[in-house]
Scaffold this motif. Structure first.
Motif: not given
Ligand SMILES: [Zn+2]
Length: 78
Positions: A1-16
């Motif tokens: 199963m493929v689940y796609t989610s788009y996120k932004k990387i914050d200024e110190v490289g973190r992704v939720v």
């Protein structure tokens, strides 16, 4: 199963990683993840708790499917 989610990387490289994905993959607070870079992809996998010898989660390298910390690698190579 493929689940796609788009996120932004914050200024110190973190992704939720969203709650629904964490729940689906049984990822909890303080669980370790393994990050593999394959060509232009980042693959995140739930990781074993730590070094197979000392349990440390610092500077882990993978060897034959097991995690070993840098200190234990140093000890083993003596
Ligand atoms: Zn170790």
């Amino acid at each position: 199963m493929v689940y796609t989610s788009y996120k932004k990387i914050d200024e110190v490289g973190r992704v939720v990683i969203s709650k629904d994905i964490r729940k689906r993959l049984d990822l909890g607070v303080n669980d370790s993840i393994k990050i593999d870079v394959e060509d232009n992809k980042i693959v995140i996998t739930k990781a074993e708790p730590g070094c197979v010898f000392c349990g440390s989660s610092d500077d882990l390298k993978e060897y034959m499917g097991k995690s070993i910390c840098k200190n234990c690698i140093k000890m083993l190579s003596k």
